[in-house]
Design a protein around this motif. Structure first.
Motif, PDB file in Angstrom:
ATOM      1  N   VAL A  31       0.827  -1.217   0.000  1.00 51.17           N
ATOM      2  CA  VAL A  31       0.000   0.000   0.000  1.00 51.17           C
ATOM      3  C   VAL A  31       0.858   1.262   0.000  1.00 51.17           C
ATOM      4  O   VAL A  31       0.596   2.203  -0.755  1.00 51.17           O
ATOM      5  N   LYS A  32       1.903   1.269   0.792  1.00 49.92           N
ATOM      6  CA  LYS A  32       2.694   2.477   1.021  1.00 49.92           C
ATOM      7  C   LYS A  32       3.963   2.567   0.174  1.00 49.92           C
ATOM      8  O   LYS A  32       4.589   3.630   0.122  1.00 49.92           O
ATOM      9  N   GLY A  33       4.363   1.466  -0.461  1.00 49.03           N
ATOM     10  CA  GLY A  33       5.596   1.489  -1.231  1.00 49.03           C
ATOM     11  C   GLY A  33       6.791   1.813  -0.355  1.00 49.03           C
ATOM     12  O   GLY A  33       6.926   1.273   0.752  1.00 49.03           O
ATOM     13  N   SER A  34       7.650   2.698  -0.813  1.00 50.68           N
ATOM     14  CA  SER A  34       8.878   3.018  -0.080  1.00 50.68           C
ATOM     15  C   SER A  34       8.628   3.762   1.232  1.00 50.68           C
ATOM     16  O   SER A  34       9.551   3.931   2.034  1.00 50.68           O
ATOM     17  N   ASP A  35       7.394   4.176   1.479  1.00 47.71           N
ATOM     18  CA  ASP A  35       7.050   4.822   2.748  1.00 47.71           C
ATOM     19  C   ASP A  35       6.502   3.824   3.765  1.00 47.71           C
ATOM     20  O   ASP A  35       5.920   4.217   4.779  1.00 47.71           O
TER      21      ASP A  35
END
Length: 223
Positions: free
Chosen positions: A106-110
């Motif tokens: 959902v957030k990828g690299s975050d």
């Protein structure tokens, strides 16, 4: 006997552990005479219908309970596992690794990892015990070690977008074919692409089996 922790994330590629990758891992460990210590977080998550590939509206399942299907009931809540209980850790892939063990999907690299997963990963790395990640699971490891500003190397194969996300989180991404694995000798990290690239269970097995052999070799060298 060598004990290797296998962290599961449910049962099924779309919302849990990739079953082929998990079973290949367990088989490779057993053939080598190592004991697999299966574990998973005790959390409830949304379900995907594996026949249609679509979300099962209003349905939730427990990750620990679902993971017990793969482990034939012999499984522990990860919150109760200490670094002293295992000689190494292995993370099979599957979307559960990116949805349930962290929120990379959902957030990828975050993204951020589940607190107990992050705790055990950090303890294993600090203890200089081997840690192996399969398929998309390196994204989870990247989120933890990258947040700690620890320089490290991993692979998810050759997918440019996913590799870019790992790079953004602080990973030195190394391209790798499905039949091989990447080693970060300083941090004792081993990773292999498996179904990030594999077109069959045979192809997935080749890299995973080599990876497990390397994990056990690292344990042997330390003992």
């Amino acid at each position: 006997m060598i004990k290797v922790g296998v962290i599961l994330s449910g049962c099924g590629v779309y919302d849990g552990s990739e079953i082929h990758e998990a079973v290949i891992t367990l088989l490779a460990l057993d053939r080598a005479g190592a004991e697999a210590v299966c574990m998973a977080p005790n959390i409830d998550v949304a379900v995907v219908n594996h026949l249609t590939g679509k979300p099962a509206e209003g349905e939730t399942r427990n990750v620990l309970v679902e993971s017990a299907r793969i482990a034939r009931g012999k499984i522990r809540d990860i919150a109760e596992v200490k670094v002293a209980d295992v000689d190494a850790l292995v993370f099979p892939g599957g979307f559960g690794a990116a949805k349930n063990l962290c929120n990379f999907a959902v957030k990828g690299s975050d993204c951020a990892a589940h607190p107990e997963v992050a705790r055990l990963v950090r303890e294993i790395v600090a203890a200089k015990k081997p840690l192996a990640a399969i398929c998309i699971a390196p994204a989870l490891i990247s989120s933890i070690l990258g947040n700690d500003k620890l320089a490290h190397k991993l692979t998810i194969g050759s997918d440019k977008d996913t590799a870019a996300a790992l790079t953004k989180m602080g990973t030195e991404h190394i391209a790798c074919p499905v039949s091989n694995f990447v080693v970060d000798p300083l941090n004792k990290l081993i990773s292999t692409p498996a179904y990030m690239l594999a077109g069959s269970i045979r192809e997935a097995a080749e890299g995973i089996e080599k990876m497990i052999e390397e994990v056990l070799k690292m344990i042997g060298n330390k003992r």
